[in-house]
Design an enzyme around this catalytic site. Structure first.
Site, mmCIF file in Angstrom:
data_model
loop_
_atom_site.group_PDB
_atom_site.id
_atom_site.type_symbol
_atom_site.label_atom_id
_atom_site.label_comp_id
_atom_site.label_asym_id
_atom_site.label_seq_id
_atom_site.Cartn_x
_atom_site.Cartn_y
_atom_site.Cartn_z
ATOM 1 N N MET A 135 0.840 -1.214 0.000
ATOM 2 C CA MET A 135 0.000 0.000 0.000
ATOM 3 C C MET A 135 0.874 1.264 0.000
ATOM 4 O O MET A 135 0.866 2.008 0.969
ATOM 5 C CB MET A 135 -0.931 -0.034 1.223
ATOM 6 C CG MET A 135 -1.871 -1.222 1.219
ATOM 7 S SD MET A 135 -2.776 -1.424 2.762
ATOM 8 C CE MET A 135 -1.497 -2.091 3.854
ATOM 9 N N CYS A 187 3.508 9.886 4.749
ATOM 10 C CA CYS A 187 3.064 8.905 3.761
ATOM 11 C C CYS A 187 4.322 8.153 3.368
ATOM 12 O O CYS A 187 5.365 8.770 3.111
ATOM 13 C CB CYS A 187 2.431 9.582 2.549
ATOM 14 S SG CYS A 187 2.094 8.430 1.206
ATOM 15 N N THR A 188 4.243 6.845 3.334
ATOM 16 C CA THR A 188 5.464 6.060 3.190
ATOM 17 C C THR A 188 6.118 6.202 1.824
ATOM 18 O O THR A 188 7.273 5.787 1.652
ATOM 19 C CB THR A 188 5.188 4.575 3.494
ATOM 20 O OG1 THR A 188 4.047 4.133 2.749
ATOM 21 C CG2 THR A 188 4.922 4.374 4.980
ATOM 22 N N GLN A 231 -10.911 3.339 -0.223
ATOM 23 C CA GLN A 231 -10.559 4.625 0.385
ATOM 24 C C GLN A 231 -11.357 5.767 -0.237
ATOM 25 O O GLN A 231 -11.986 6.566 0.470
ATOM 26 C CB GLN A 231 -9.062 4.905 0.207
ATOM 27 C CG GLN A 231 -8.137 4.052 1.066
ATOM 28 C CD GLN A 231 -6.676 4.319 0.749
ATOM 29 O OE1 GLN A 231 -6.337 4.805 -0.332
ATOM 30 N NE2 GLN A 231 -5.804 3.987 1.680
ATOM 31 N N THR A 271 2.071 1.477 5.918
ATOM 32 C CA THR A 271 1.447 2.655 5.339
ATOM 33 C C THR A 271 0.893 3.492 6.478
ATOM 34 O O THR A 271 0.467 2.948 7.492
ATOM 35 C CB THR A 271 0.306 2.277 4.374
ATOM 36 O OG1 THR A 271 -0.483 3.427 4.077
ATOM 37 C CG2 THR A 271 -0.605 1.231 4.981
ATOM 38 N N ASN A 272 0.911 4.809 6.307
ATOM 39 C CA ASN A 272 0.334 5.691 7.325
ATOM 40 C C ASN A 272 -1.185 5.701 7.273
ATOM 41 O O ASN A 272 -1.856 5.545 8.296
ATOM 42 C CB ASN A 272 0.850 7.128 7.133
ATOM 43 C CG ASN A 272 2.272 7.327 7.600
ATOM 44 O OD1 ASN A 272 2.535 7.652 8.749
ATOM 45 N ND2 ASN A 272 3.216 7.129 6.682
ATOM 46 N N THR A 273 -1.738 5.882 6.083
ATOM 47 C CA THR A 273 -3.177 6.079 5.947
ATOM 48 C C THR A 273 -3.987 4.942 6.555
ATOM 49 O O THR A 273 -4.992 5.158 7.253
ATOM 50 C CB THR A 273 -3.560 6.253 4.467
ATOM 51 O OG1 THR A 273 -2.913 7.411 3.944
ATOM 52 C CG2 THR A 273 -5.065 6.394 4.300
#
Length: 243
Positions: free
Chosen positions: A14, A200-201, A56, A87-89
């Site tokens: 992701m 965000c990665t 999303q 992933t951050n999100t």
């Protein structure tokens, strides 16, 4: 568990563009800590990112949570001792992931907050997907660690988000986008930020220290090194613990 290296359970893909740095950082750090031919013990479940992105942007977080919970159960069944969501999100869905398994989830915001505190940062400029910059799950968790969070204005949020999904997640690194991000960082500094979180990665694929007058904190690297701390905590004194 005894004195052994804990197995890291990665939920990745992701995007896969940022999962690659996770894999590299984990193995480099374990080799550095233990020497010789040591490498990280891990299992990886890589999702189909197109499915995740669809959920999303449709606001169908319940279905995205089902996908993430399934991935979490798979890495637990494969022998993981704890989970790292790459992933951050998708940390928005940590409650759903944690409810699906008995092993802990190493939260990326907690790892970031620890590093920020070590460097004396207080006002964090946030670069991330629109979901991360606008929804409470990330902002509130950083605030719970006593950090003030400064997000870009609406136009800058749209630019940052677009570059992530239309370029970085597809392996495209464009100079025009680097210049646009530099301008966003400058405006965050003018708004009072004393550092920038690359939350965000994929962003570290585009932006480096030379692009900012403010200190940059790469959540991919920070999260991966926190995972190594926890993985080796029974072997090396002073290893971290997930919150």
């Amino acid at each position: 568990m005894g004195e052994r290296m804990k197995t890291i359970g990665l939920i990745g893909g992701m995007s896969w563009e940022s999962t690659i740095p996770y894999y590299r950082l984990l193995n480099e750090a374990v080799k550095h800590r233990l020497g010789g031919l040591h490498s990280a013990k891990l299992v990886l479940y890589s999702v189909d990112f197109d499915e995740i992105v669809h959920h999303q942007h449709a606001g169908n977080w319940a279905e995205a949570g089902r996908v993430m919970a399934e991935a979490a159960r798979a890495v637990e069944a494969a022998g993981a001792d704890f989970i790292v969501i790459c992933t951050n999100t998708m940390h928005k869905l940590v409650p759903e992931v944690q409810a699906a398994v008995a092993i802990p989830v190493l939260h990326i915001v907690d790892a970031l907050a620890k590093r920020l505190r070590q460097h004396g940062a207080r006002k964090v400029g946030l670069l991330a997907t629109r979901f991360t910059m606008e929804q409470d799950f990330y902002l509130d968790r950083l605030a719970s660690h006593d950090f003030e969070v400064i997000v870009p204005d609406a136009a800058d949020r749209e630019t940052v988000h677009r570059v992530i999904y239309e370029e970085l997640c597809q392996g495209q690194v464009r100079e025009a986008s680097r210049l646009a991000y530099r301008a966003v960082i400058e405006r965050l500094g003018e708004a009072g930020a004393d550092c920038i979180a690359l939350a965000c990665t994929e962003i570290a694929l585009l932006i480096g220290e030379e692009d900012s007058a403010l200190p940059l904190f790469d959540t991919t690297e920070i999260h991966a090194l926190a995972a190594v701390d926890f993985s080796l905590s029974d072997l090396i004194e002073g290893g971290g613990r997930p919150c």
